[in-house]
Write an enzyme that holds these catalytic residues in place. Sequence first.
Site, PDB file in Angstrom:
ATOM      1  N   ASP A   1      -2.603  -7.613  -5.515  1.00  0.00           N
ATOM      2  CA  ASP A   1      -2.998  -6.400  -4.810  1.00  0.00           C
ATOM      3  C   ASP A   1      -3.511  -5.343  -5.776  1.00  0.00           C
ATOM      4  O   ASP A   1      -3.088  -5.294  -6.930  1.00  0.00           O
ATOM      5  CB  ASP A   1      -1.776  -5.845  -4.077  1.00  0.00           C
TER       6      ASP A   1
ATOM      7  N   CYS B   1       0.795  -1.236   0.000  1.00  0.00           N
ATOM      8  CA  CYS B   1       0.000   0.000   0.000  1.00  0.00           C
ATOM      9  C   CYS B   1       0.831   1.292   0.000  1.00  0.00           C
ATOM     10  O   CYS B   1       0.550   2.197  -0.800  1.00  0.00           O
ATOM     11  CB  CYS B   1      -0.964   0.034   1.184  1.00  0.00           C
TER      12      CYS B   1
ATOM     13  N   LYS C   1     -15.154  -3.484   5.587  1.00  0.00           N
ATOM     14  CA  LYS C   1     -14.644  -4.367   4.532  1.00  0.00           C
ATOM     15  C   LYS C   1     -15.667  -5.426   4.163  1.00  0.00           C
ATOM     16  O   LYS C   1     -16.591  -5.732   4.915  1.00  0.00           O
ATOM     17  CB  LYS C   1     -13.347  -5.043   4.971  1.00  0.00           C
TER      18      LYS C   1
ATOM     19  N   HIS D   1      -5.136  -1.037  -5.550  1.00  0.00           N
ATOM     20  CA  HIS D   1      -5.648   0.092  -4.782  1.00  0.00           C
ATOM     21  C   HIS D   1      -6.371   1.022  -5.736  1.00  0.00           C
ATOM     22  O   HIS D   1      -5.869   1.325  -6.824  1.00  0.00           O
ATOM     23  CB  HIS D   1      -4.512   0.816  -4.064  1.00  0.00           C
TER      24      HIS D   1
ATOM     25  N   ARG E   1       6.381 -11.551   5.469  1.00  0.00           N
ATOM     26  CA  ARG E   1       5.824 -11.436   6.820  1.00  0.00           C
ATOM     27  C   ARG E   1       6.318 -12.590   7.673  1.00  0.00           C
ATOM     28  O   ARG E   1       6.394 -13.726   7.216  1.00  0.00           O
ATOM     29  CB  ARG E   1       4.291 -11.443   6.774  1.00  0.00           C
TER      30      ARG E   1
ATOM     31  N   GLN F   1       1.004 -10.998  -3.361  1.00  0.00           N
ATOM     32  CA  GLN F   1      -0.398 -10.584  -3.281  1.00  0.00           C
ATOM     33  C   GLN F   1      -0.890 -10.118  -4.644  1.00  0.00           C
ATOM     34  O   GLN F   1      -0.170  -9.442  -5.369  1.00  0.00           O
ATOM     35  CB  GLN F   1      -0.554  -9.431  -2.293  1.00  0.00           C
TER      36      GLN F   1
ATOM     37  N   HIS G   1      -8.519  -0.790  -0.639  1.00  0.00           N
ATOM     38  CA  HIS G   1      -7.596  -1.915  -0.778  1.00  0.00           C
ATOM     39  C   HIS G   1      -8.402  -3.094  -1.320  1.00  0.00           C
ATOM     40  O   HIS G   1      -9.545  -3.307  -0.904  1.00  0.00           O
ATOM     41  CB  HIS G   1      -7.010  -2.344   0.571  1.00  0.00           C
TER      42      HIS G   1
END
Length: 642
Positions: A387, A338, A469, A389, A367, A385, A515
Amino acid sequence: MSEITVSLPSGEETRLPSASPLKDALGNLVSNKQRKQIVAAFVNGTVVDLNTPLQTDTVIEPITKDSEEGLDVLRHSTAHIMAKAVRDIFGSDVKVAIGPAIENGFYYDFLREEPFSPDDFEAIEKRMLEIVQTRAAFVRSEIDASEAKEIFAKEGEKYKVEIIEDIGEEKVSTYQVDDFIDICRGPHLPDTTPIQAFKLLRVAGAYWRGDEKNDVLQRIYGTAFYDKKALKKYLNALEEAKKRDHRKLGKELELFTIQDQIGPGLILWQPKGAQLRRLIEDYWKDEHYRHGYELLYTPHIARQDLWKTSGHLDFYSENMYSPMAIDEVKYQLKPMNCPFHIGVYNSTRRSYREFPLRWAELGTVYRYERAGALHGLLRVRGFTQDDAHIFCRPDQLEEEVLNILNLNLHILQTFGFSEYDIYLSTRPEKYVGSDDNWEKSTEALKQALEKKGLGYEIDPGEGVFYGPKIDIKIKDQLGRSWQCSTIQVDFNLPDRFEVSYIGSDNQEHQPIMIHRALMGSLERFIGVLIEHYAGVFPLWFAPIQARLLNITDDQAEYGEQVFEQLRKAGIRIEKDLRNEKLNYKIREAQVAKIPYMLIIGDQEKADGTVTVRLRDGKNLPAMPVAEFIDMVHKECQEGRGD
């Protein structure tokens, strides 16, 4: 003696003396047939057992055997029976920790010098059955905490003493069955009679209270059902799950490997696995371009100050790896993508006319996961990911969420997932952002779901601290749920990074940031795909689509020509031109789950054709190579939805 009124939600009621047990009220309110199906009840929102005395007027909601709560009562009770059986067999040197019901079963933690093994299960189950047949009652008591500590301290049950101290109340509740007593809130069955269908499954290590600084205990897992048919069905499903285990199939199909020399939780993609991943990535990119996204690429590390600004060092540091010094400046591996996408946003001044901005990245993040939590592709330390945005104006939020849902469900369905559960998570106790923003954003998520005609459950208070979410849990062929997709509104990062745009009024405004991940991570999603399809992938993303098999060496040269023709046409092809028996080579191809086997003999060589055999054993007529190429391309286009 005073009387109380006890009623059902449907309106039926009865009068009883105060302190009458719950079972007496049910005896007056429901038929004997219905009563046999009731194992506990909700009283004022709390689950209690049937011997609980009712002190005031109340409405009771029966819990039946066919409900999740009813199964929990059975499994919790069975856990206590297992603990008693273990103590009966192995003696008081075994110390007992905790034994809750869990999803699909139960467990109990024990401290014992000698390790338990599956070989012990038969003896434990035999003793459990003997206990069950005595029809012993589960007796609940409330006793002074000091008295309870004395009881358990005398037996050397240090974990029970610690639990009592942590409860910190004057009285604690216990349940006793025969001579086995345990600290427990309950509820439990009235007696052991319904405990008939159970099975111990496995043993594993577990730290006391999940803290690696504490004692290592032995955790015995089991399951229980109210009838043997349900137990058999569940055990069969477990066997099928073992066959589909992505770690087993990943090794057999040569998709990926994990090596201690490299590090636990770090995936090495082998050629076939890399091909599978490439096909998924290419499809993902193509679909995002079609749906108005632009792709980004961002670094794997960043200055530590970035993670201070984003708040990750405050809220997420235990999941991040230690910093490294570069030119005397601290850098850290990224746990999220992000802040980098915000960096792209803030690289220039933005106008309201630019929105929405849809940026997607297959970004690899790192992680820290405890070693005991790592699990093949499903829980790793380095993963990619899918991902994205989205930056938009407040008036665009609902439409953008609807667009995400359309793309999300389209991609999931293309990969064969048509069943899912959807949850809308609302504001938690601790949150950032104004109440007005939370309400508007939650309503926008809700309206998008309803316009799409999707059923969902409200998950109250389970939103992340920075916004509400939507979570989508897909179901695989065995009916198991997997958390993959998430759509999250964020009020935190735009504020921390001073994200803004110039509105139509020539003033600065803060955009809405969304997200979004559709697969969650490629590693996890591929692990789910392997188990969903048991390695029998649809043709369009099968790593190898066909294997060429010759009958004798006489067709080897023709086989090389066919192989090159297919490879140049984009068919993912292997060749097996060894001087081996054809049946042997066919069996090997079937074990490898290759969709098509192309067999060539003298006739095929003379005709310029191939005989096509499917992995399920069926044969298609011989066909020209060009016809086979067209057939594969058409099937792949249909599979991808092109």
